[in-house]
Design a protein around this motif. Structure first.
Motif, PDB file in Angstrom:
ATOM      1  N   SER A  32       2.372  30.477 -30.847  1.00 55.22           N
ATOM      2  CA  SER A  32       2.491  30.969 -29.484  1.00 55.22           C
ATOM      3  C   SER A  32       2.021  32.414 -29.374  1.00 55.22           C
ATOM      4  O   SER A  32       1.275  32.783 -28.454  1.00 55.22           O
ATOM      5  CB  SER A  32       3.960  30.848 -29.058  1.00 55.22           C
TER       6      SER A  32
ATOM      7  N   ALA B  85      -1.694  32.684 -29.618  1.00 50.68           N
ATOM      8  CA  ALA B  85      -2.362  32.345 -28.354  1.00 50.68           C
ATOM      9  C   ALA B  85      -2.337  33.527 -27.388  1.00 50.68           C
ATOM     10  O   ALA B  85      -3.341  33.847 -26.747  1.00 50.68           O
ATOM     11  CB  ALA B  85      -1.689  31.127 -27.717  1.00 50.68           C
TER      12      ALA B  85
ATOM     13  N   LEU C 187      -3.334  24.595 -18.602  1.00 51.73           N
ATOM     14  CA  LEU C 187      -2.953  25.854 -19.240  1.00 51.73           C
ATOM     15  C   LEU C 187      -1.529  25.800 -19.770  1.00 51.73           C
ATOM     16  O   LEU C 187      -0.658  25.140 -19.202  1.00 51.73           O
ATOM     17  CB  LEU C 187      -3.070  27.005 -18.239  1.00 51.73           C
ATOM     18  N   CYS C 188      -1.317  26.509 -20.876  1.00 51.92           N
ATOM     19  CA  CYS C 188       0.025  26.677 -21.423  1.00 51.92           C
ATOM     20  C   CYS C 188       0.140  28.115 -21.899  1.00 51.92           C
ATOM     21  O   CYS C 188      -0.563  28.527 -22.815  1.00 51.92           O
ATOM     22  CB  CYS C 188       0.252  25.732 -22.598  1.00 51.92           C
ATOM     23  N   ARG C 189       1.009  28.882 -21.258  1.00 55.48           N
ATOM     24  CA  ARG C 189       1.126  30.299 -21.627  1.00 55.48           C
ATOM     25  C   ARG C 189       1.857  30.465 -22.956  1.00 55.48           C
ATOM     26  O   ARG C 189       1.757  31.508 -23.590  1.00 55.48           O
ATOM     27  CB  ARG C 189       1.840  31.059 -20.506  1.00 55.48           C
ATOM     28  N   CYS C 190       2.642  29.454 -23.356  1.00 51.50           N
ATOM     29  CA  CYS C 190       3.321  29.546 -24.651  1.00 51.50           C
ATOM     30  C   CYS C 190       2.375  29.207 -25.808  1.00 51.50           C
ATOM     31  O   CYS C 190       2.763  29.325 -26.965  1.00 51.50           O
ATOM     32  CB  CYS C 190       4.519  28.602 -24.709  1.00 51.50           C
ATOM     33  N   GLY C 191       1.173  28.722 -25.488  1.00 53.47           N
ATOM     34  CA  GLY C 191       0.223  28.430 -26.554  1.00 53.47           C
ATOM     35  C   GLY C 191       0.592  27.227 -27.395  1.00 53.47           C
ATOM     36  O   GLY C 191       0.472  27.252 -28.619  1.00 53.47           O
TER      37      GLY C 191
ATOM     38  N   GLY D  73      11.635  29.298 -24.165  1.00 58.36           N
ATOM     39  CA  GLY D  73      10.569  28.744 -24.989  1.00 58.36           C
ATOM     40  C   GLY D  73      10.644  29.158 -26.446  1.00 58.36           C
ATOM     41  O   GLY D  73      10.076  28.519 -27.321  1.00 58.36           O
TER      42      GLY D  73
ATOM     43  N   PRO E 123       6.920  21.022 -26.749  1.00 54.92           N
ATOM     44  CA  PRO E 123       7.260  22.023 -25.725  1.00 54.92           C
ATOM     45  C   PRO E 123       7.889  23.290 -26.282  1.00 54.92           C
ATOM     46  O   PRO E 123       8.625  23.262 -27.273  1.00 54.92           O
ATOM     47  CB  PRO E 123       8.289  21.294 -24.842  1.00 54.92           C
ATOM     48  N   GLN E 124       7.591  24.387 -25.624  1.00 55.55           N
ATOM     49  CA  GLN E 124       8.338  25.629 -25.871  1.00 55.55           C
ATOM     50  C   GLN E 124       9.135  25.914 -24.595  1.00 55.55           C
ATOM     51  O   GLN E 124      10.228  25.399 -24.442  1.00 55.55           O
ATOM     52  CB  GLN E 124       7.396  26.746 -26.306  1.00 55.55           C
ATOM     53  N   CYS E 125       8.590  26.715 -23.676  1.00 60.93           N
ATOM     54  CA  CYS E 125       9.370  26.902 -22.439  1.00 60.93           C
ATOM     55  C   CYS E 125       9.429  25.607 -21.649  1.00 60.93           C
ATOM     56  O   CYS E 125      10.385  25.350 -20.933  1.00 60.93           O
ATOM     57  CB  CYS E 125       8.812  28.051 -21.595  1.00 60.93           C
ATOM     58  N   GLY E 126       8.395  24.780 -21.762  1.00 61.13           N
ATOM     59  CA  GLY E 126       8.416  23.457 -21.166  1.00 61.13           C
ATOM     60  C   GLY E 126       7.867  23.371 -19.759  1.00 61.13           C
ATOM     61  O   GLY E 126       7.696  22.276 -19.226  1.00 61.13           O
TER      62      GLY E 126
ATOM     63  N   TYR F 136      -1.033  24.617 -27.555  1.00 63.45           N
ATOM     64  CA  TYR F 136      -2.258  23.815 -27.576  1.00 63.45           C
ATOM     65  C   TYR F 136      -2.448  23.019 -28.866  1.00 63.45           C
ATOM     66  O   TYR F 136      -2.873  21.869 -28.830  1.00 63.45           O
ATOM     67  CB  TYR F 136      -3.472  24.726 -27.366  1.00 63.45           C
TER      68      TYR F 136
END
Lengths: 152, 751
Positions: free
Chosen positions: B661, B664, A129-133, B86, A94-97, A135
């Motif tokens: 990040s 992306a 989707l994950c905006r923090c990337g 994040g 996780p980043q922002c989670g 993936y």
């Protein structure tokens, strides 16, 4: 209406066409399941219904009455879910989670159905989707789980 | 925290108007008996104020009890001046403070600090979370804070053990008296220690970096478990007793106001609806549940009025189209205000062997953070106001709320939960945040209000990253080497959009990435041509660099090709006097297995090419290489290599995650994103029409950190700007078609 969530029975007041997401979050106060788009585009609202992943933001609550719903709050009570969480920590996913509840649910659903998914299986199932990337961390965690010996 | 906030809402539990009178020790002791895993004992309360040692007498970042609490179980509660969204700042803060405190970062529980002068720890004063500033602007201050706390623990231990302080040392989490073998855990000393006067900050010595135990190491993030099991609390998850929910329908265009609501009676009759409200530029519905509020807000039939002549709101006209606006920028008269100028531009172009001119385009993009904005507002009986809201700058929001409500700042408690992504979204943008609406509704209704913007309402009011259209000219000498570069950018920067444009002045946030380049052009001119946008403009991850490095670095490749130069060799040539960037550029080439521009045929039979680009954003430097092919008519990025030189580092694992990040987001921008408007309206109001990078388009990412030892730079944003041009340069090379615009999805390619 009666709902079975995380092995507990709930009586809910919401209209039958209310999305399951808002019943879980607002009426029952379980906030681990997230609202992101309301259109089944992002997957942040993913829950398990009878072990299958569903996007609760477009799931009318009446359609899941009497079925077994699992939210992120109970994910570690599931053997597979517990392993997924461990892999998420190990791979520091996780980043922002915000999307990760849905990602963990999606991975759990995949591995419950296919213990040793191929890369194509993973690609098809892990579409949230994950905006923090995150993936690459997600796919590393899922591949790790897919290759685990103990998995059935 | 939901339970916690509920628990705190009763007056008997916590007199919210008098937080300064709460005994920290009582709270601390009460918390010792709290259930394991209970995160907080008073989220966002200005605990340190209870031990005020003369208000205003201390420099920001030195009042130890305002930041730190050490519990009897040795867990360290730390209030972070910088908000976690994040980027890993909570973990970095735990490493930095823990290093000097001598406490394992894993023993830290970190929360966002409330508003207050103590937290203005950035160089130059104040604080906000942005500009990739957090660590680099507070590094020494936060280390010193940890050292001061350690010193206070040593003093308390000295008194308890009855030995001179000079005989004491520490090991992680404990004071040690080596001579007698006695140790005292920090948790047993903290109550006494934190009541001591804070020592003179100049009296403590910081560690030599060679002694670092945690700084510079890939320490695990302290928040991953909670975020993996749904326990992390975001603004959208907060609740208080007695609250109602609200939803809004915004005017379709900014500037319009509510004329009449044609079906108000019908809305009031809808299930769960409590009331219907007219707000500036919006209709709001308050209901028992958010879903009921949203349905009614959507059902509202509103006649919107055009603004009057005295309206101060940035007005979105009914005929606005981004396509037309881009052309307006491209052809705007004038040659701008100089941002950088060197040499003899006119002479260089006159004597040039060849002049290359081209216009390059960028687009509006959305923040599209996964968590839709929300705000929870509660007026308390004692006249104070609590607001829970996503924000990157608590004091700025508090000042704004003070101005709106007439309440003294001391009466306003700002609670800053975790951010579900931010990327610049949560600054103080006019009409782009829900808290003014939530506060107004709470006042009108007389109960706490939680307002969530639906994704559609968010995409209607999210301030866009501006578009810059740049007219480039390059001069080549007889050998094809560039000798002059001119860039005139028609653009409005986010800083001037927020704070006001000054005639004749350049907005750095508009031109950064065109400026600040290290390539040795003997003659150059970078200029900004200001053109105001009808759309609200905002900061977006890596700000001006997010578009400008694309524009500059792709034109540089065009210049290289026009002069018959290899783009990697040309960059090396232009950087030959710059050892640091030469090392960086070579490192990414080495990381990618050697420079191989292509086109070439890969093992799987696909035709591929590579592109290279550099950027120098936010105090760091980056170089990236992308490998692409065309698959089903669209660009596929297979691998992305990136080297970053941030000078000095705190956590290499988090840097690698942040590069992933940023890659992306940079790919999403260059491949897919375009917040287009027609007839004054955004064409996309959700992810269905505004696609962001999906998992299957994420390439392999390879990161190398080059720690040059130079001044510390930023981490959160610098990984983005080199990515779009590296991809576009690869695509130009692969397809033979010069890419001069983002996103690439507007072009059709054949495999």
């Amino acid at each position: 209406m009666k709902l079975q969530i995380n092995n507990k029975a709930y009586d809910v007041e919401a209209d039958g066409d209310t999305p399951l997401l808002w019943v879980i979050r607002d009426e029952l106060g379980m906030t681990g399941t997230k609202y992101g788009c309301g259109l089944a585009q992002c997957g942040a609202c993913s829950v398990l219904v009878d072990g299958m992943v569903m996007r609760s933001c477009v799931t009318p609550v009446e359609s899941v009455a009497g079925r077994s719903i699992t939210t992120i709050e109970a994910i570690e009570e599931d053997e597979v879910g517990k392993r997924v969480v461990e892999a998420w920590v190990k791979h520091q996913v996780p980043q922002c989670g915000y999307c990760q509840s849905g990602q963990v649910i999606a991975a759990t659903a995949l591995l419950k159905q296919t213990a040793h998914p191929t890369d194509e299986d993973v690609m098809a199932a892990m579409a949230n989707l994950c905006r923090c990337g995150t993936y690459n961390a997600i796919s590393a965690a899922v591949r790790d789980l897919a290759e685990e010996e103990g998995a059935q | 925290m939901t339970e916690l906030v509920k628990g705190l809402s009763g007056e008997e539990a916590l007199p919210t108007g008098e937080p300064v009178n709460i005994s920290r020790r009582k709270l601390l002791l009460a918390s010792a008996g709290a259930t394991a895993g209970a995160l907080v004992i008073g989220f966002g309360l200005p605990l340190g104020a209870a031990r005020a040692q003369g208000p205003g007498a201390m420099a920001p970042g030195t009042r130890v009890p305002a930041f730190l609490e050490i519990r009897p179980d040795n867990m360290v509660r730390f209030l972070s001046p910088f908000v976690e969204g994040g980027q890993g700042i909570f973990t970095a803060m735990a490493q930095i403070v823990g290093e000097e405190l001598d406490a394992d970062p894993a023993s830290f529980i970190v929360e966002n600090a409330p508003a207050g002068d103590d937290y203005g720890v950035m160089e130059g004063g104040g604080r906000y979370t942005g500009g990739s500033q957090s660590v680099r602007s507070s590094y020494d201050t936060m280390r010193r804070l940890g050292a001061l706390a350690r010193q206070m623990l040593l003093q308390a231990a000295s008194a308890s053990l009855g030995v001179p302080i000079g005989q004491l040392t520490t090991k992680p989490g404990a004071v040690v008296h080596t001579a007698s073998g006695r140790t005292m855990a920090y948790g047993s000393l903290a109550a006494k220690a934190l009541d001591l006067p804070v020592p003179d900050p100049a009296s403590v010595k910081l560690k030599d970096p060679s002694e670092f135990r945690w700084i510079g190491k890939p320490v695990e993030r302290i928040d991953v478990y909670e975020k993996s099991v749904g326990k992390a609390i975001f603004a959208i998850d907060c609740s208080v007793d007695g609250m109602l929910h609200a939803a809004v329908q915004h005017a379709p265009r900014l500037g319009l106001t509510v004329g009449t609501i044609r079906n108000e009676a019908q809305l009031l009759a809808m299930k769960g609806v409590h009331s219907v409200h007219v707000l500036p530029g919006a209709v709001a519905v308050v209901a028992e549940r958010w879903w009921n509020a949203k349905r009614a807000a959507e059902a509202a039939q509103v006649d919107w009025k055009e603004p009057g002549p005295d309206s101060k709101v940035r007005y979105m006209p009914a005929d606005f189209s981004t396509a037309e606006f881009a052309e307006k920028l491209a052809t705007a008269p004038g040659d701008g205000v100089d941002a950088e100028k060197e040499g003899d531009i006119a002479g260089a172009f006159e004597s040039a062997g060849k002049v290359v001119s081209a216009t390059y385009y960028s687009q509006y993009v959305r923040h599209a953070q996964l968590e839709p904005p929300s705000a929870l507002a509660r007026f308390n009986q004692d006249g104070s106001l609590d607001v829970w809201l996503p924000n990157q700058a608590p004091e700025m929001f508090r000042a704004d709320i003070s101005a709106r409500t007439g309440l003294e700042p001391e009466k306003i408690n700002i609670h800053s939960p975790l951010l579900g992504g931010f990327f610049g979204r949560h600054f103080l943008y006019e009409f782009a945040n829900p808290y003014p609406q939530a506060i107004e509704l709470a006042k009108e209704v007389g109960r706490p209000i939680k307002l969530i913007w639906s994704r559609e309402e968010e995409f209607l009011r999210d301030p866009v990253r501006p578009m810059a259209i740049v007219r480039f000219r390059g001069a080549l000498d007889a050998d094809g080497m560039p000798v002059a570069l001119e860039a005139v950018s028609a653009c409005e920067g986010p800083t001037e959009a927020l704070w006001g444009h000054q005639d004749g002045k350049v907005d750095e946030s508009a031109v950064e990435g065109l400026t600040g380049k290290s390539y040795a052009f003997p003659n150059k001119r970078i200029a900004q041509l200001y053109v105001q946008n009808p759309a609200m403009i905002g900061y977006w991850r890596s700000v001006g660099n997010s578009m400008n490095d694309f524009l500059y670095e792709t034109f540089l490749d065009e210049l290289a090709d026009e002069g018959g130069q290899d783009p990697y060799e040309l960059r090396l040539h232009l950087l030959k006097e710059n050892a640091r960037l030469t090392t960086l550029l070579k490192s990414v080439v080495e990381l990618s297995g050697g420079w191989k521009r292509g086109p070439f045929t890969a093992v799987d039979g696909t035709k591929r090419a590579r592109g290279i680009a550099m950027a120098s954003p936010f105090g760091s430097h980056t170089a990236a290489i992308a490998e692409v092919s065309i698959e089903h008519g669209e660009v596929k990025v297979h691998d992305l290599w990136q080297s970053i030189d941030p000078g000095k580092i705190v956590n290499p694992a988090i840097i690698e995650a942040q590069i992933n990040s940023a890659v992306a987001l940079g790919l999403s921008e260059v491949l897919l994103e375009d917040a287009a408007y027609e007839k004054g309206m955004p064409l996309a109001r959700n992810y269905d029409m505004y696609p962001i990078l999906p998992p299957h388009r994420m390439p392999r990412v390879h990161v190398r950190i080059v720690e040059s030892g130079e001044k510390m730079g930023g981490i959160g944003e610098p990984g983005l700007p080199a990515v779009p041009p590296a991809v576009a340069n690869a695509v130009s090379q692969l397809t033979g078609r010069r890419i001069r615009a983002m996103p690439l999805s507007q072009f059709k390619f054949s495999s």
